[in-house]
Design a protein around this motif. Structure first.
Motif, PDB file in Angstrom:
ATOM      1  N   GLY B 402       9.101   2.542   6.076  1.00  0.00           N
ATOM      2  CA  GLY B 402      10.004   2.127   5.003  1.00  0.00           C
ATOM      3  C   GLY B 402       9.337   1.117   4.076  1.00  0.00           C
ATOM      4  N   ASP B 404       6.170   0.672   3.614  1.00  0.00           N
ATOM      5  CA  ASP B 404       5.119   1.330   2.830  1.00  0.00           C
ATOM      6  C   ASP B 404       5.705   2.064   1.627  1.00  0.00           C
ATOM      7  N   ASN B 405       6.779   2.812   1.885  1.00  0.00           N
ATOM      8  CA  ASN B 405       7.443   3.547   0.804  1.00  0.00           C
ATOM      9  C   ASN B 405       7.891   2.595  -0.296  1.00  0.00           C
ATOM     10  N   LEU B 406       8.610   1.560   0.091  1.00  0.00           N
ATOM     11  CA  LEU B 406       9.169   0.615  -0.881  1.00  0.00           C
ATOM     12  C   LEU B 406       8.054  -0.031  -1.688  1.00  0.00           C
ATOM     13  N   TRP B 409       6.801   2.404  -4.153  1.00  0.00           N
ATOM     14  CA  TRP B 409       7.766   2.608  -5.247  1.00  0.00           C
ATOM     15  C   TRP B 409       7.758   1.431  -6.221  1.00  0.00           C
TER      16      TRP B 409
END
Lengths: 142, 606
Positions: B402, B404-406, B409
């Protein structure tokens, strides 16, 4: 191209970030199909069967299912789904982190359409989502 | 899935043996005790046999003694009878034999020398009452002025001891004694007169006896008939009787003479007649002897009768300590003791063995119980580890993903707005996330080492190494040389692959300048192969040769070269789980690092 109605995508996922990832992917790929979010299996059933406040979800739809969820996890949801006469034919893609062969084997017992592993790598993730879109664009859904 | 631990003695761990084990154990037990039992049995048999042997020998020897004595007595009495016969012969030849002639005759015989016990040889004249005075006067005329027949008194018949040679102190006391006046003597004399045969009297006290050394006495009579007169019938004999040639015997002297000193181990008692009493006892070989204070023994006793000249003597033999001492009577006892000791020893040995066995079995059971307990604990901890690994894999990684994704983004959203420092922060952030992810992955790997079921297959190691090298040498900046051919043998591919992969990857990763050369070779070490990977990189200082194999250990800064520090720890664990060893060859600070590790030729379990 499937019949008139756009395929709805039911995402059964409890992790907010993972939900956002799907949403962003849809945005990046310009996928306009309606995306419904259920945070666990019970919410998903409410969606499918309807509740006091809403009608059951109209077909066609596919389900993107995460396995690790509270209250009713993926496997339990699948079992209940396949035992539900009304909804047993639903196309389900499992989209999850677990690469455990045991998990994969267990899940496939419930006649899923495919087992997709969530990848941190963005391009791969986008490919997966693109593949899904391609699927519901090409395949006739029940 | 983790492996089920092996259970040993599963039934014994419950405290009870399997039926087969039970009967065998029992059988074994009784068989074992058979040995001392047999030893004891054998001992008893030998003991009993020896005892019987001793008894038999004793009886034989005793019998022999008796025979010895009785035949000696018989023989001697017969001999003495002959002497009397000889004397009778003298009388027959010389009816008018004078005292001097008689003396000479007897002296010549040397009875003291040749016939011990023979008190003397004498002649008792049969005297009719009418001839009594004339007889006494005749004797007085010889010079014996005090001579008289005694006991005095009137009797229907008289006898008188006329001669008795040797005419010593004792014998002189008998001079003129009328033996017919005494009952016992008379019986014998009458018998001799009537039968014409030699007779022996019963027990008497000789008139020769004084106060000292009183012995029992016995007299032997031979009748002297008037030559020419018939003596076929009792009547004729009585009419023809002139007198008696006789001998007095003192029993102790007689027996001493007969036996000599031969009789030291058997007591001899001679009784007159068939009654065994103090009154009839004539001779006791142990009279005056101190009773021996020897060990108590069971004396043998035998009684037999001797018929000597129609007269019965009862002879009683009793064994004495010397008899038994010479008999090896200790032998049965000795056998019993030694045999018993041996049996006891056997029993002790058997007992100690069975106890040891019991103790060993109990110990083994206890140990397997503990082993099972430990194995269970191990299985439990393994299961816990498995759960932990699963948890780590999912529940720890999920938020990481999560993040990493954030982060990505945010990077996307900001786009060009992300400048300078902030951009660097973002890069570092992403880097840290990846590092953590890799760390988790490696940790998971480490925990899984050895617990996954491994399948053995035939592996061409040279090809395996070459393939791994191909995969990793993406820039084609390295060279791989095989110094020796690598073997092809059955082993677990995945594990060996992991080891080579890690070592080659490290060699490539940490190289400082090109060209990079990797040299791989192998040595045959009986049960193991010793693989060697050498590179020409910067090398590892000797101080760190052990440290590098520890978990999370890095020799380079984390941001310099990426690495979790787990790689070597993981392969060390793999190698050691198989009973092998991995180490770095010693260098003294020169370039190049050489890794050596042992890999078993045969996988256990599989």
């Amino acid at each position: 191209m499937s019949t008139a109605q756009a395929v709805k995508v039911v995402l059964v996922e409890d992790d907010l970030v993972d939900v956002k990832a799907i949403q962003r992917a849809f945005a990046t790929l310009h996928i306009t199909n309606p995306l419904y979010i259920a945070h666990d299996g019970l919410e998903a059933f409410e969606l499918l069967r309807g509740s006091a406040t809403r009608q059951p979800l109209e077909k066609p739809y596919i389900i993107l299912l995460d396995l690790n969820m509270p209250r009713m996890n993926g496997i339990e949801f699948l079992r209940a789904l396949r035992n539900d006469a009304q909804h047993r034919e639903t196309v389900v893609f499992v989209l999850t982190t677990s690469q455990s062969p045991q998990d994969i084997h267990d899940v496939y017992q419930w006649n899923i359409a495919g087992y997709l592993v969530k990848s941190s790598e963005r391009s791969r993730f986008l490919d997966t989502i693109a593949m899904l879109r391609h699927y519901w664009q090409v395949v006739e859904l029940p | 899935m983790s492996m089920k631990p092996a259970r040993l003695f599963s039934r014994s761990s419950q405290g009870r043996a399997t039926p087969g084990e039970y009967t065998f154990g029992r059988l074994h037990f009784w068989l074992a005790w058979l040995l001392p039992a047999a030893a004891l049995g054998l001992t008893l048999w030998i003991w009993q046999d020896a005892a019987t042997e001793v008894t038999r020998t004793a009886n034989e020897r005793f019998q022999f003694r008796q025979n010895e004595v009785t035949s000696a007595i018989h023989g001697r009495m017969a001999a003495y009878e002959q002497v009397l016969r000889g004397t009778l012969g003298l009388l027959m030849a010389l009816p008018e034999a004078s005292r001097t002639q008689w003396q000479e005759y007897v002296t010549t015989l040397k009875i003291d020398e040749h016939y011990p016990g023979l008190q003397g040889i004498g002649y008792s004249k049969w005297i009719h009452p009418e001839d009594k005075e004339a007889y006494m006067a005749h004797i007085r005329q010889e010079g014996f002025h005090e001579f008289a027949i005694y006991p005095s008194g009137i009797r229907p018949e008289y006898t008188s001891i006329t001669y008795l040679e040797p005419f010593d102190q004792r014998n002189r006391r008998a001079f003129g004694y009328d033996m017919w006046s005494e009952h016992v003597r008379r019986t014998a004399m009458a018998q001799a007169r009537d039968t014409g045969q030699t007779s022996i009297s019963g027990k008497v006290t000789l008139v020769q006896e004084t106060d000292t050394d009183v012995q029992a006495g016995v007299l032997m009579y031979l009748p002297y008939y008037q030559p020419g007169l018939p003596r076929e019938t009792v009547e004729e004999r009585r009419r023809a009787l002139q007198g008696f040639v006789y001998s007095p015997f003192r029993m102790r002297n007689l027996m001493a003479g007969i036996l000599g000193h031969a009789l030291h181990d058997v007591k001899l008692e001679i009784f007159d007649g068939t009654e065994l009493s103090a009154t009839t006892l004539m001779y006791d070989s142990e009279a005056g002897e101190q009773p021996s204070s020897a060990l108590p023994y069971k004396a043998l006793r035998a009684t037999t009768t001797l018929l000597i000249n129609e007269h019965l003597w009862t002879v009683r033999f009793t064994t004495l300590p010397p008899f038994h001492a010479s008999l090896d009577t200790y032998r049965p006892g000795l056998f019993l003791i030694t045999g018993s000791l041996v049996s006891v020893l056997c029993a002790a040995v058997v007992w100690s063995f069975t106890t040891m066995r019991r103790r060993a079995t109990a110990l083994a059971q206890q140990m397997t119980l503990e082993l099972n307990r430990h194995t269970e604990a191990l299985a439990r901890s393994n299961a816990e580890l498995e759960t932990f690994a699963y948890v780590a894999s999912h529940d720890l990684k999920a938020p990481l993903r999560g993040i990493d994704n954030l982060a990505s983004w945010i990077e996307e959203e900001l786009g060009e707005a992300l400048q300078g420092e902030t951009r660097e922060y973002m890069t570092l952030l992403r880097g840290r996330v990846h590092r953590l992810d890799k760390l988790l992955e490696d940790l998971l790997q480490y925990s899984r080492v050895g617990r996954t079921a491994a399948s053995t297959e035939l592996v061409n190691v040279e090809k395996l190494v070459a393939d791994i090298f191909e995969l990793l040498n993406t820039q084609h900046t390295f060279r791989l040389d095989f110094l020796t051919p690598l073997p092809t043998f059955p082993t677990v591919r995945s594990r060996l692959e992991q080891v080579f992969s890690n070592l080659i990857s490290n060699a490539l990763k940490y190289h400082d300048h090109l060209p990079g050369i990797l040299q791989v070779s192998v040595y045959d070490r009986a049960d193991f192969y010793e693989f060697v990977i050498a590179d020409n990189g910067p090398g590892i200082a000797p101080a760190y040769h052990d440290k590098v194999f520890q978990m999370f250990q890095r020799l380079r800064a984390r941001d310099d070269i990426e690495g979790s520090g787990m790689g070597l720890a993981i392969i060390k664990k793999i190698i050691e789980e198989q009973g092998g060893h991995i180490w770095i060859e010693y260098t003294d600070g020169t370039r190049g690092a050489t890794f050596r590790f042992e890999w078993p030729k045969h996988m256990q379990g599989g």
